[in-house]
Design a protein around this motif. Structure first.
Motif, PDB file in Angstrom:
ATOM      1  N   ARG A 543       8.515  48.035  21.492  1.00 24.50           N
ATOM      2  CA  ARG A 543       7.632  46.892  21.751  1.00 24.50           C
ATOM      3  C   ARG A 543       7.638  46.582  23.232  1.00 24.50           C
ATOM      4  NH1 ARG A 543       6.662  43.064  17.756  1.00 24.50           N
ATOM      5  NH2 ARG A 543       7.195  43.856  15.698  1.00 24.50           N
ATOM      6  N   MET A 545       6.475  43.234  25.835  1.00 19.67           N
ATOM      7  CA  MET A 545       5.976  41.861  25.887  1.00 19.67           C
ATOM      8  C   MET A 545       5.538  41.532  27.304  1.00 19.67           C
ATOM      9  SD  MET A 545       7.869  38.289  24.882  1.00 19.67           S
ATOM     10  CE  MET A 545       7.477  38.391  23.133  1.00 19.67           C
ATOM     11  N   TRP A 550       3.163  40.043  22.731  1.00 14.57           N
ATOM     12  CA  TRP A 550       3.357  41.495  22.595  1.00 14.57           C
ATOM     13  C   TRP A 550       2.135  42.215  23.133  1.00 14.57           C
ATOM     14  CZ3 TRP A 550       8.178  42.303  22.051  1.00 14.57           C
ATOM     15  CH2 TRP A 550       8.971  41.524  21.216  1.00 14.57           C
ATOM     16  N   GLU A 553       3.045  46.982  20.155  1.00 14.35           N
ATOM     17  CA  GLU A 553       3.974  46.964  19.017  1.00 14.35           C
ATOM     18  C   GLU A 553       3.835  48.292  18.295  1.00 14.35           C
ATOM     19  OE1 GLU A 553       4.088  42.923  16.806  1.00 14.35           O
ATOM     20  OE2 GLU A 553       2.110  42.979  17.743  1.00 14.35           O
TER      21      GLU A 553
END
Ligand SMILES: [Zn+2]
Length: 554
Positions: A543, A545, A550, A553
């Protein structure tokens, strides 16, 4: 002059202990990531288990217990099940806007053989109206199955009627067909321009098709820019998505013009920009930028005007960097300088006096020496208190160059993955010279703050490859190049995160997992500190961010 930090915030961050909170206006965390193995890259608190996020920033960083304690009934909680979490990676020198546009409008020539490249170009030519160019990108002359360079004859066979240009992934050389040379009025009698070279067959003197550095300008002026604003926005969308997938949250785009600034703004407005970008502006646009009142630092956390980009020499992957000793096996060939010292000084001075940071492409030791002389002279004549002069690539060093870099506080942006990815080209430089190339150990030992950089498309942008290359100094075939320049995995991660932020004057807002900083991070499938260094490249990014959301993912 360039200071953009908030001293009260810095003092506050310096004073916090193991559990850190930052007093945001609204202190209610929207999201808590917990049960994680967090490397913060913050010396005040190196390890943590949980972070609380509000308004796109880290609100609290600490143990599970401490951070979960600040949750409200509205806080979302996300259990990371022991996964490793690092600050998002910063690719300090790459070319996202142009490589994204390549994805939209050119033929991808990152293919295993000349035959495959010919097939792809032939297909594109069949769909291209008469008289228009056929473009290829990401070609690499040392990676094809045939074990030789693409030639004009190869291109003529694939694209007989349209002008065709295939760009090397390094960005300093290109390969042309006969129709392209005809259109530009170039033949074997055309002299090489200053700072450029047309390769010629040693037996016949005929053009082989390859043009290096300044020679390309003679063909580029016959290539109309057909890319639309929509093409460019689409390019930014595609490349930022690909980079987010690799764990990148910030980039330095090392060669922008007004159309690229527009593309980044368009993509952002459309919700498609998945990294923060520091736009280094090519020198040719500087006058217009100054006239419009722009300078380094203008913008916001997503799109910001960066340094003014200048060039001193050629490229490493294409063997045009200007070296003090000849390339191995070619006794009289030293590479190319593309500007005189006086030209470089006049250009740099204009930028420096107008309040711009400067980033000069300088690979070989001769080019770095010349660039440092320019920077030293600028600081003597009109000193800035924090100029953060950048040496883009800064590949081949020696002790005296390192001492001068240190004295100036200049920032090298070396190629992070070249040893691993371009191993088959290292023999052009030789084992001895490699001890002083991509010299991370030398820079860190001298107290200099180098960054991580792919120069994509020149090499792949995956940060895990950069980590492996810098820690092992080993190529894909197992050859070791310059083992003396190995750095630790912890050092490599810091170079790829916090040092990148420092190179853009943003070390107080990003680059580490610290309270008050932008919530940019990456979640890895395995812990790089426990990984065998020779398999770092295989660690999956799970993932990414960006500002508390996010951006990728799996
Ligand atoms: Zn570059």
């Amino acid at each position: 002059m360039f200071a953009r930090m908030n001293p009260t915030r810095r003092e506050f961050l310096g004073s916090v202990a193991a559990f850190s909170m930052f007093p945001l206006e609204i202190e209610k965390p929207e999201l808590i990531l917990h049960n994680a193995n967090i490397f913060t890259i913050d010396d005040a608190q190196r390890r943590a288990q949980a972070v609380a996020i509000a308004n796109g920033r880290f609100l609290a960083v600490g143990s599970n217990e401490d951070v979960l304690h600040v949750a409200t009934s509205a806080t979302k909680k996300f259990d990371l099940a022991g996964k490793t979490l690092l600050p998002g990676f910063n690719d300090a020198h790459c070319h996202p806007a142009s490589s994204g546009l390549d994805m939209v409008v050119t033929v991808d020539c990152d293919l295993p053989s000349i035959a495959a490249i010919q097939g792809a170009l032939r297909e594109r030519a069949a769909k291209t109206p008469a008289g228009q160019w056929v473009y290829g990108s990401k070609y690499d002359d040392t990676k094809g199955a045939e074990g030789r360079m693409l030639t004009r004859a190869d291109l003529d066979a694939a694209v007989p009627d349209h002008p065709a240009a295939v760009q090397h992934r390094g960005g300093h050389t290109a390969f042309y067909n006969s129709a392209a040379f005809r259109l530009a009025g170039i033949d074997e009698k055309t002299p090489d321009p200053t700072g450029g070279k047309f390769d010629r067959d040693p037996a016949t003197g005929k053009l082989t098709g390859r043009a290096a550095d300044a020679a390309n300008a003679l063909l580029e002026k016959h290539q109309p820019d057909n890319a639309t604003r929509e093409n460019r926005r689409e390019g930014v969308k595609r490349i930022s998505k690909a980079m987010a997938r690799a764990g990148i949250t910030s980039v330095g785009d090392a060669g922008d013009g007004p159309e690229d600034l527009l593309a980044y703004q368009d993509a952002r407005e459309a919700g498609e920009l998945l990294f923060r970008v520091y736009c280094l502006i090519r020198y040719q646009h500087l006058d217009r930028m100054i006239a419009a009142g722009l300078r380094t630092g203008l913008g916001d956390d997503f799109v910001r005007i960066g340094a003014c980009k200048l060039f001193a020499d050629g490229s490493i992957s294409e063997r045009t960097a200007r070296l003090s000793k000849p390339y191995e096996g070619t006794p009289n060939y030293f590479g190319l300088l593309v500007a005189t010292e006086e030209e470089q000084y006049e250009r740099s001075r204009k930028a420096h006096l107008a309040g711009w940071q400067i980033g000069t492409h300088a690979n070989g030791d001769v080019a770095i020496d010349q660039t440092l002389r320019v920077y030293e002279r600028l600081q003597r004549d009109s000193p800035h208190n924090d100029p953060r002069f950048r040496l883009e690539h800064c590949t081949q060093i020696n002790d005296s160059l390192v001492a001068r870099i240190r004295a100036l506080g200049a920032i090298p942006t070396p190629f992070s993955s070249y040893v691993y990815f371009h191993g088959e080209k290292m023999h052009f430089y030789g084992a001895e010279r490699l001890k002083n190339m991509f010299a991370m150990r030398s820079f860190l030992d001298a107290g200099i703050r180098p960054t991580q950089a792919s120069d994509y498309t020149a090499s792949p942008f995956e940060p895990m490859m950069a980590l492996q290359s810098q820690v092992t100094r080993t190529d894909t075939k197992g050859n070791v190049w310059g083992a003396n320049q190995r750095i630790s995995i912890e050092e490599a991660i810091r170079v790829g995160t916090l040092n990148g932020a420092y190179a853009t004057y943003e070390e107080n807002s990003k680059g580490s997992i610290s309270p008050g900083k932008l919530a940019d991070l990456v979640v890895l499938g395995r812990d790089p500190l426990r990984e065998n260094p020779s398999t770092l490249v295989t660690i999956p990014v799970e993932r990414t961010m960006l500002g508390g959301r996010w951006s990728f993912e799996s």
